[in-house]
Design a protein around this motif. Structure first.
Motif, PDB file in Angstrom:
ATOM      1  N   GLN A 141      51.882  20.939  18.332  1.00 15.03           N
ATOM      2  CA  GLN A 141      51.972  22.053  19.459  1.00 15.03           C
ATOM      3  C   GLN A 141      52.419  23.082  18.440  1.00 15.03           C
ATOM      4  O   GLN A 141      52.669  24.362  18.816  1.00 15.03           O
ATOM      5  N   ASN A 142      53.665  22.430  17.583  1.00  6.82           N
ATOM      6  CA  ASN A 142      54.450  23.102  16.278  1.00  6.82           C
ATOM      7  C   ASN A 142      53.782  24.430  15.544  1.00  6.82           C
ATOM      8  O   ASN A 142      55.103  24.762  14.125  1.00  6.82           O
ATOM      9  N   ARG A 180      56.880  27.003  13.930  1.00  8.78           N
ATOM     10  CA  ARG A 180      57.777  27.773  15.291  1.00  8.78           C
ATOM     11  C   ARG A 180      58.092  26.651  15.542  1.00  8.78           C
ATOM     12  O   ARG A 180      58.441  25.972  15.789  1.00  8.78           O
ATOM     13  N   ASP A 181      59.279  27.524  16.655  1.00  8.80           N
ATOM     14  CA  ASP A 181      60.070  27.195  17.353  1.00  8.80           C
ATOM     15  C   ASP A 181      61.321  26.414  17.177  1.00  8.80           C
ATOM     16  O   ASP A 181      61.445  25.423  16.630  1.00  8.80           O
TER      17      ASP A 181
END
Length: 509
Positions: free
Chosen positions: A392-393, A410-411
């Motif tokens: 999910q990242n 990301r994140d």
């Protein structure tokens, strides 16, 4: 684009599909964390089944359970009174609870309710999705494709147990889109750090106030706590944005394509392991973590990119509840002509995914590995940055021919820095996120579409190219670390307190 259905699907069909989608991750967790293979694939009486079923012995009770398939197990059956008896989702939930009580010596009434909530939420999503239209934009479609969700979580679609009407309008799986609520925050109560200028362009605040966007679902959840702030003028309502935002797979992170802006909010709902707040301790270290990660990715030779978390804004009287984080958009970071896709969406599947139609799946896989693996390893080895490079990242951009050409990560909230964590702990986390959570799942999805492909020699070659002292052990170890999401939730551990158990290592084969 998905077809719009004028009539909802039959309730029986929805119930059957919701059960099937919910059984698979629950079985994955049970078999990984509280069971062991029984005689390879042999039946209870020692005969090898002829239908591809696998038999397991449950550690808590010693009972035998068999399932159809391995990657996404289905059709569970218990061995009772010298015969196999099929069990449905409700019976499986009871079985899991009983096994975990026996296995751990602990009781937990919350998790079974959460698992049932996840299944019921999935039924609502299936009904809503049948009436909805998927976005034309392929990136957004990939973000909103996660109908099943995390394949190794017992309740991947739980939405806090609230009524469907309170959360369905904001569900990415139902192809939701909606405007942001705009608040005016009195200037003397503003707390912010980093570059939050993009928030000021979302609307117009009255004199003496700063603009503070809010997720409408979060505002509903914490509205009573803010009554005094609205009454005394610390907060004022300013309507909504004149454009829609799209919830991404993370649910509380929204994308505004018109502004090319991601905004991430607190959401006082338990989604998978955690209450999804922007916690104070994470926000206070955001700039340090984001700066280190951005520098690490910028120094790497290749097209990999970091979607930076530029800054946050919130209220001093509701620091976590009203926090909003500003994240870089896609333009200027994705290679010209390429289309970013969510890695988790590639596993789940969506119309337009490059996996089914890959003309040369081996070449596609090698290109994927060449984009995703080197930056994650270089960030760790050269800069002490442990990317949370799970499905999910990670975005993977593909060219017009569907071939992977770039990875974007990301994140900052999930990034760890050395020496804040030890090198050994950081490496274990990286191996779990990158290999177990990510590459194992992409490999499985690709092989499901192209059964003749053996994905693991290519992974070994890619890893072996990198001069890290941990790589030889990774390639020879009989096991990999697998996160125990079921036991984490059952024992009430902090969702961020990852605990691992050994899984068979396909790299060592």
């Amino acid at each position: 684009m998905d077809r719009v259905h004028l009539n909802p699907p039959p309730a029986a069909d929805v119930a059957e599909r919701a059960d099937a989608h919910s059984v698979a991750p629950l079985l994955n967790c049970l078999l990984r964390e509280a069971a062991a293979p029984h005689g390879g694939s042999r039946d209870a009486d020692g005969r090898a089944p002829d239908d591809g079923r696998r038999v397991y012995r449950l550690r808590g009770s010693g009972r035998l359970l068999r399932v159809l398939g391995e990657r996404r197990p289905a059709e569970p059956e218990m061995y009772v009174s010298d015969a196999w008896q099929r069990i449905g989702h409700a019976e499986l939930v009871k079985l899991v609870a009983d096994e975990l009580r026996r296995h751990t010596g602990l009781s937990n009434h919350e998790l079974p309710a959460e698992i049932i909530d996840s299944r019921n939420a999935l039924a609502a999503l299936l009904t809503a999705r049948a009436r909805a239209t998927a976005p034309d934009d392929l990136y957004l479609r990939s973000e909103q494709s996660l109908l099943t969700g995390h394949p190794f979580h017992p309740a991947p679609k739980a939405r806090g147990g609230g009524p469907v009407a309170t959360w369905l309008p904001y569900a990415p799986e139902a192809h939701a889109r909606f405007p942001l609520t705009l608040l005016g925050l009195r200037e003397d109560t503003v707390v912010e750090e980093g570059d939050t200028s993009a928030l000021d362009a979302l609307g117009e605040a009255p004199p003496g106030y700063r603009l503070l966007p809010a997720h409408p679902w979060q505002l509903d959840l914490v509205g009573r706590e803010l009554a005094d702030a609205f009454a005394d003028g610390r907060l004022v309502r300013l309507g909504t944005t004149g454009f829609d935002t799209w919830p991404t797979a993370a649910i509380r992170t929204l994308y505004a394509p018109e502004r090319d802006l991601f905004v991430k909010f607190s959401l006082d709902v338990r989604i998978t392991n955690d209450i999804r707040r922007l916690w104070r301790h994470d926000l206070l270290k955001l700039r340090r973590t984001d700066t280190a990660t951005a520098a690490a990715l910028a120094a790497i030779d290749g097209p990999a990119a970091w979607l930076g978390d530029r800054g946050y804004r919130t209220a001093d009287f509701a620091f976590e509840e009203l926090a909003v984080l500003v994240r870089d958009g896609l333009r200027g970071r994705v290679l010209p002509g390429a289309t970013p896709l969510l890695a988790a969406g590639l596993v789940e599947g969506f119309e337009g995914s490059p996996l089914p139609g890959a003309q040369d799946p081996a070449a596609w896989w090698e290109a994927y590995l060449a984009q995703v693996v080197p930056p994650a390893l270089a960030a760790f080895a050269d800069h002490g940055v442990v990317l949370e490079a799970h499905l999910q990242n990670t975005l993977v951009a593909v060219g017009t021919d569907g071939m992977p050409v770039q990875a974007l990560f990301r994140d900052a909230e999930g990034v760890k820095l050395l020496p804040d964590v030890s090198r050994a702990a950081g490496w274990e986390r990286l191996v779990y996120c990158l290999v177990v959570n990510h590459l194992v799942e992409i490999a499985g999805a690709l092989a499901a579409h192209h059964p003749t492909l053996n994905p693991w020699p290519a992974v070994r070659r890619e890893l072996a190219r990198h001069d890290l002292p941990e790589i030889p052990a990774l390639l020879s170890s009989p096991t990999l670390p697998g996160k125990t999401n079921l036991l984490l939730r059952w024992t009430g551990a902090d969702g961020a307190d990852a605990r691992y158990l050994p899984l068979p290592n396909p790299l060592a084969g």
